[in-house]
Design a protein around this motif. Structure first.
Motif, PDB file in Angstrom:
ATOM      1  N   SER A 335       0.768  -1.121   0.004  1.00 39.17           N
ATOM      2  CA  SER A 335      -0.008  -0.108   0.089  1.00 39.17           C
ATOM      3  C   SER A 335       0.740   1.223  -0.054  1.00 39.17           C
ATOM      4  CB  SER A 335      -1.028   0.240   1.034  1.00 39.17           C
ATOM      5  OG  SER A 335      -1.870  -1.154   1.016  1.00 39.17           O
ATOM      6  N   ASN A 361      -3.840   1.805  -2.596  1.00 38.57           N
ATOM      7  CA  ASN A 361      -3.733   0.438  -1.567  1.00 38.57           C
ATOM      8  C   ASN A 361      -3.512  -0.573  -2.337  1.00 38.57           C
ATOM      9  OD1 ASN A 361      -4.162   0.586   1.218  1.00 38.57           O
ATOM     10  ND2 ASN A 361      -5.833   1.899   1.145  1.00 38.57           N
ATOM     11  N   MET A 362      -3.479  -1.597  -1.439  1.00 41.26           N
ATOM     12  CA  MET A 362      -2.864  -2.935  -1.874  1.00 41.26           C
ATOM     13  C   MET A 362      -4.049  -3.597  -2.764  1.00 41.26           C
ATOM     14  SD  MET A 362      -3.514  -5.482   1.363  1.00 41.26           S
ATOM     15  CE  MET A 362      -5.071  -5.656   1.815  1.00 41.26           C
ATOM     16  N   GLU A 395       5.572   2.985   1.998  1.00 38.31           N
ATOM     17  CA  GLU A 395       5.093   1.908   1.377  1.00 38.31           C
ATOM     18  C   GLU A 395       4.987   0.703   2.565  1.00 38.31           C
ATOM     19  OE1 GLU A 395       5.767  -0.131  -2.713  1.00 38.31           O
ATOM     20  OE2 GLU A 395       7.140  -0.647  -1.396  1.00 38.31           O
ATOM     21  N   PRO A 399      -2.748  -2.682   4.640  1.00 42.47           N
ATOM     22  CA  PRO A 399      -3.604  -1.941   4.151  1.00 42.47           C
ATOM     23  C   PRO A 399      -3.589  -0.643   4.963  1.00 42.47           C
ATOM     24  CG  PRO A 399      -4.849  -3.515   5.208  1.00 42.47           C
ATOM     25  CD  PRO A 399      -3.602  -4.069   5.132  1.00 42.47           C
ATOM     26  N   GLN A 400      -3.576   0.415   4.373  1.00 47.25           N
ATOM     27  CA  GLN A 400      -3.684   1.643   4.906  1.00 47.25           C
ATOM     28  C   GLN A 400      -4.998   2.330   4.871  1.00 47.25           C
ATOM     29  OE1 GLN A 400      -0.391   4.614   4.275  1.00 47.25           O
ATOM     30  NE2 GLN A 400       0.758   3.220   2.809  1.00 47.25           N
TER      31      GLN A 400
END
Length: 435
Positions: A335, A361-362, A395, A399-400
């Motif tokens: 992310s 995000n991822m 990075e 998840p952010q």
């Protein structure tokens, strides 16, 4: 006062502000010089391997147990810690315009605004991405973050960071890392300041392994600068704020806590000039993965997969032949929180401004906007130098999650997704491809 720095990443340093303050041959003598107290500050477990073990011995006027008295709870509603879930936050790609510095008197700590959180501060995994907006000095206020180390990326205004172990002056195009548990205060050298912060809950930042690159390139250890010993002998009312377990507390004392006269060790604040980064790239075709832009990495328990990386995209030559030179379109497990310090980012020349931010995000697709794609697809592939640019990325493998502040702020570009609208189907099955 003139500032001097010690150099070299993660070396064992020794420095004293008064002659003879630093004991020789032992860490904890029966009586320290000048009536000082010996104290160890450990940044890792005692039994951590030699390569990662971090600690410093401090020789100070008062032991820090005299600095942290009765704590009173304190509210900082705009500084969030993971897990922090804003249920109404939409899923997607995000980009923000620069957020203005407030008119009201706001210190470095008071101006902290959380944009994303990832992981858990209590399990010591993940990170948070913040911005700071400041127009006032921390004169008699001090801060200690027990939850994680703080990586500062100034975008506007120089910071004078006075820590227990000495003073660092940090300017835009430089970064600074403040270790977990280090007391400090911040003065503004230009009246106002704005920038980005990665609060790293996990293992501390270190240099990435270079692998086949070899002994030289990327960020070189000699370019990291550490402070020399400097102390405040201030016997006036002061206030210490502590962040612990995602909550905030304050205590009042009658003196400055920055009273370390000498220290030695390898657990200390440091700074690095991003202009010293030795960029690696392709001189034939294609370009390597963006991991070649990693300045610092904080490992996770999985080899090769970071808890958080700091990557930068600095001025550099691009010479690859028959190659789409900007970053390719991609989805990945990491992310990416990105900011811009100066200039333009080559994949997003429109709408991404210094002081702005983006979040991809991822496993959510992203890449150059339509303008960037068309420009790069049709450019004459002569040697080209990208100049006057500096973007960076926090990075993480986690998840952010976007905070309510970030999701509802007026700076959020609600039409960001439209930057890819012009990427129409170009496929024509009747045209034979290149041989």
């Amino acid at each position: 006062m003139a500032l001097a720095y010690l150099t070299g990443f993660n070396n064992e340093f020794e420095t004293e502000a008064l002659p003879g303050a630093l004991p020789q041959g032992r860490n904890n003598p029966q009586k320290c010089a000048y009536g000082l107290y010996a104290e160890q500050l450990s940044g890792t477990a005692f039994t951590a391997p030699n390569a990662t073990n971090a600690r410093s011995w401090l020789y100070r006027m008062r032991p820090s147990v005299r600095h942290v008295r009765q704590f009173d709870p304190l509210q900082r509603p705009l500084w969030k810690s993971a897990p922090s879930v804003y249920e109404e936050a939409p899923l997607g790609q995000f980009r923000w315009d620069p957020i203005p510095i407030p008119d009201d008197s706001t210190t470095f700590i008071g101006g902290m605004r959380t944009i994303t959180t990832a992981g858990s501060v209590l399990s010591q995994a993940g990170m948070a991405a913040h911005i700071y907006l400041a127009n006032a000095d921390m004169t008699d206020d001090y801060f200690l973050n027990a939850d994680g180390e703080m990586l500062l990326v100034p975008e506007r205004g120089r910071l004078r960071i006075i820590t227990e172990l000495g003073i660092l002056v940090v300017s835009p195009l430089e970064i600074c890392v403040l270790p977990r548990g280090m007391m400090f205060r911040v003065e503004l050298m230009d009246g106002t300041a704005r920038g980005y912060i990665c609060e790293n809950y996990g293992p501390r930042f270190t240099l990435p392994e270079r692998g086949p690159i070899g002994a030289n390139g990327l960020a070189n250890p000699r370019d990291f600068k550490y402070p020399v010993a400097a102390y405040e002998e201030k016997e006036t009312p002061c206030r210490i704020e502590v962040k612990w377990g995602g909550k905030f507390y304050a205590t009042k004392i009658g003196h400055s806590p920055l009273d370390v006269v000498a220290w030695h060790g390898n657990f200390a604040p440091y700074k690095y000039d991003l202009r010293h980064f030795n960029t690696i790239g392709s001189i034939s075709f294609d370009h390597p993965d963006p991991s070649i832009f990693t300045v610092l990495t904080a490992p996770s328990g999985e080899p090769g997969t970071a808890n958080v990386d700091l990557a930068i995209f600095p001025p550099r030559w691009m010479v690859a032949e028959d190659t789409f030179r900007p970053p390719w379109y991609h989805r990945n497990i990491m992310s990416e929180f990105m900011g811009l310090i100066e200039g333009q980012y080559d994949a997003k020349e429109e709408g991404f401004l210094p002081g702005g931010m983006s979040l991809h995000n991822m496993m959510l697709p992203h890449g150059p906007d339509t303008f960037g794609f068309e420009k790069a697809s049709n450019a004459e592939l002569t040697p080209q130098k990208l100049e006057e640019t500096m973007a960076f990325m926090f990075e993480t493998r986690l998840p952010q999650l976007v905070t309510e502040f970030a999701a509802r702020h007026d700076s959020l570009q609600k039409n960001y997704i439209n930057c890819w609208d012009g990427l129409e189907k170009k496929f024509d099955g009747t045209i034979e491809g290149k041989k």
